[in-house]
Design a protein around this motif. Sequence first.
Motif, mmCIF file in Angstrom:
data_model
loop_
_atom_site.group_PDB
_atom_site.id
_atom_site.type_symbol
_atom_site.label_atom_id
_atom_site.label_comp_id
_atom_site.label_asym_id
_atom_site.label_seq_id
_atom_site.Cartn_x
_atom_site.Cartn_y
_atom_site.Cartn_z
ATOM 1 N N UNK A 400 0.807 -1.230 0.000
ATOM 2 C CA UNK A 400 0.000 0.000 0.000
ATOM 3 C C UNK A 400 0.824 1.257 0.000
ATOM 4 N N UNK A 401 1.736 1.313 0.978
ATOM 5 C CA UNK A 401 2.505 2.535 1.162
ATOM 6 C C UNK A 401 3.364 2.821 -0.071
ATOM 7 N N UNK A 402 3.957 1.768 -0.634
ATOM 8 C CA UNK A 402 4.813 1.964 -1.804
ATOM 9 C C UNK A 402 3.971 2.405 -3.001
ATOM 10 N N UNK A 403 2.868 1.704 -3.205
ATOM 11 C CA UNK A 403 2.029 2.010 -4.371
ATOM 12 C C UNK A 403 1.461 3.435 -4.271
ATOM 13 N N UNK A 404 0.989 3.774 -3.091
ATOM 14 C CA UNK A 404 0.420 5.120 -2.921
ATOM 15 C C UNK A 404 1.462 6.186 -3.230
#
Lengths: 481, 336
Positions: A400-404
Amino acid sequence: MPIEVLMPALSPTMTEGTLAKWNVKEGDTVQSGDVLAEIETDKATMEVEAVDEGTIGKLIVDAGTENVAVNAVIAYILEEGEDASALDNVNPGEAKAAPKPDDAEENEESSSESSASSSASAAPVQASGAIERAENEPRAMSVMNETRDEKTYSKFKTQTVREALRDAMAEEMRTDENVFVMGEEVAQYQGAYKVTQGLLDEFGDKRVVDTPITEYGFTGLGTGAAFMGLRPVVEFMTFNFAMQAIDHIINSAAKTLYMSGGQLGCPIVFRGPNGAAARVGAQHSQCYASWYAHCPGLKVIAPYSAADAKGLLKAAIRDPNPVVFLENEILYGQSFEVPDDDDFVLPIGQAKIEREGTDVTIVAFSIMVGKALKAAEKLAEEGISAEVINLRTIRPLDVNTIVRSVMKTNRIVTCEEGWHFAGIGAEIASVIMEHAFDYLDAPVARVTGEDVPMPYAANLEVLALPQDQHIVDAAKAVCYR
Amino acid sequence: MATTKRKRATTRADNQASSEDLLKYYRDMLLIRRFEEKAGQLYGMGLIGGFCHLYIGQEAVVVGMQAATSGDDGVITSYRDHGHMLACGMDSAGVMAELTGREGGYSHGKGGSMHMFSKEKNFYGGHGIVGGQVPLGTGIAFNYKYRGEDKVCLTYLGDGAVNQGQVYESFNMAALWKLPVVYCIENNQYAMGTSTQRHSASPDLYQRGEAYGIPGEQVDGMDVLAVKEAGERAIKHCREGNGPFILELKTYRYRGHSMSDPAKYRTKDELDKMRKEHDPIDMVKKLLIDGNILDEDGLKDIDKEVKAEIAKAAEFAQNSPEPDRSELFTDILIEV
């Protein structure tokens, strides 16, 4: 009813064979375990034993017959009290159908190929599993929880990573009698790198156990103790030595919960320094992040700061699963602010945005986070705003954090000390392609260690390791600057 | 401390085993044998896949050792594990259904022949890497000592496993920390296809703990009474806080290493001689008859009862459904 003797398979792939020889004749009395016949395939010969007792009523297949199908009736045994007239109604005609697996109707294979059919039916299961997971994005959502971010604490103290690790163990040992520490030099010597300093004095030698230099053995021993509900913290003097123990980390600790259908958990932490230290040569300078992160059944953590070290080691000790906790020797002496609170715990599976930015995402873990932050400073001087993500946990990866972040910056650079081939950067590149392909304005760039064993010479070692300048260069490249 | 001693326990009808004990050993060994014969048959029919290592011939080892325990002691072994599970009191239907890879198996079909467990019966696997169970069993014993529990872990290994380095790492730690573990070396004389003479520089395996001061004893593993007697001595030694004990149980497997092994590395005469002269079940049968404990009819009743149990197990193992697809993704990690 007479008992059927069937042509057996010698292996799951055998479909037919030769009935080489009968060891009994009609009218013979047989007991369980008596050898009835010998059969052959191109690979082997094997004896057919009686499973039941009785009298040989009829031999259906002649000795020397080739290509006898597996599960074909080759003889009948008459049970006690039966005579030959019982054979009047039997029909040995066709091979007996092996009961089909549940979903065998989906494929057309004949029963004599039951092993082939079950492997064929496994294929769509795997495929649909993969599809389900892909749809289930982003995967890391479930690991988000209510644990407080360290910034929300009011009281802090300055600590080295070494002290933070020690405090994490000590605090957990105070609250849970089942937690104990074992490893080489952890007790009287106070830790080869002084991480376990003071633990022996406080907890005694029952709970702080010096082991012989025998990684394979004590890793298996710790794993066995964890099966029984103890919570061992197994220290490796360095993870390089854990290669001798990796069989137990993977085969015993990571897989037993699954193999036991959920009966036997393994609450154990394997911790110690990972990656390159300084001038210790090829056998003492390797990053194992991708090795362990490859394996289901493990959690893999790689802290950077003292707060990471403390909050995540406490979480690892409390976790009911096996956790590989990759520290870094060079970071041991570095100081950071750590929340001054015994209840400070960080969530496993959640990355931390160390520095916000808008132009490029830099993902790093362990010592590379420091280099990434330095690179971000330099980039800022050149007008590039970099967002730095400290992964903290490698598995489960906080997708999540990377994609966001990539959705915001449209560019990403991954950093690791380890080799590039099948490394963490390679995994992140795939994840970004699967989840944020349309957001990318440049190909994913990887900064990794050079593809060589670690050299000893000071200048060569510097060349082999990724430096902040490599990150700056990669970030500029993906920004086309 | 005594180091090693060599003793072959005697096994004649003048032994002290009670009629009930003999009947129990007979039934338990027969159950294992019939179970394994049935497993071999189901394998031949394609209902059991992969590797399947049968225990036929070695039944006296687990039945004798189990009779020597308190019932609460732990047991761990390698992949030739069906006999151990039955001896521990695990349900034959649950074991058989695991062999067929069904939902009703002990591991819901996710472990197979080599990987089953029962916390309830203190059976901790079922491990597939030769020698891997030895440090694990030593860790179970470490746990007993850590918690102050009066239990012993029976850690079984084969004559092939005794050449693994991790076995000696375990011997060292167990002796150093006086852990309550009995290493039960089941010497069936072949490490897969390599005979003890060809794989072990010193074939007397009970001496393998000598360097660590671990006492060892060689036992006739085809004689359930000798096994029980030696097992009691070994377990007592552990319970009294003296650390580990090694038993070398000389036994013989009638079948190949696994189902696909035709066992060409030994002569038929060797096998026949073992079967005819040293069969562990025949030995107890003779004691029962000679001691007028049971006649042929009585034995037949037991046979029938055992056969019925195995038939039921086989039926269950064939009728239990395959695991649900959702099982693929369960039990990988414990949810927090």
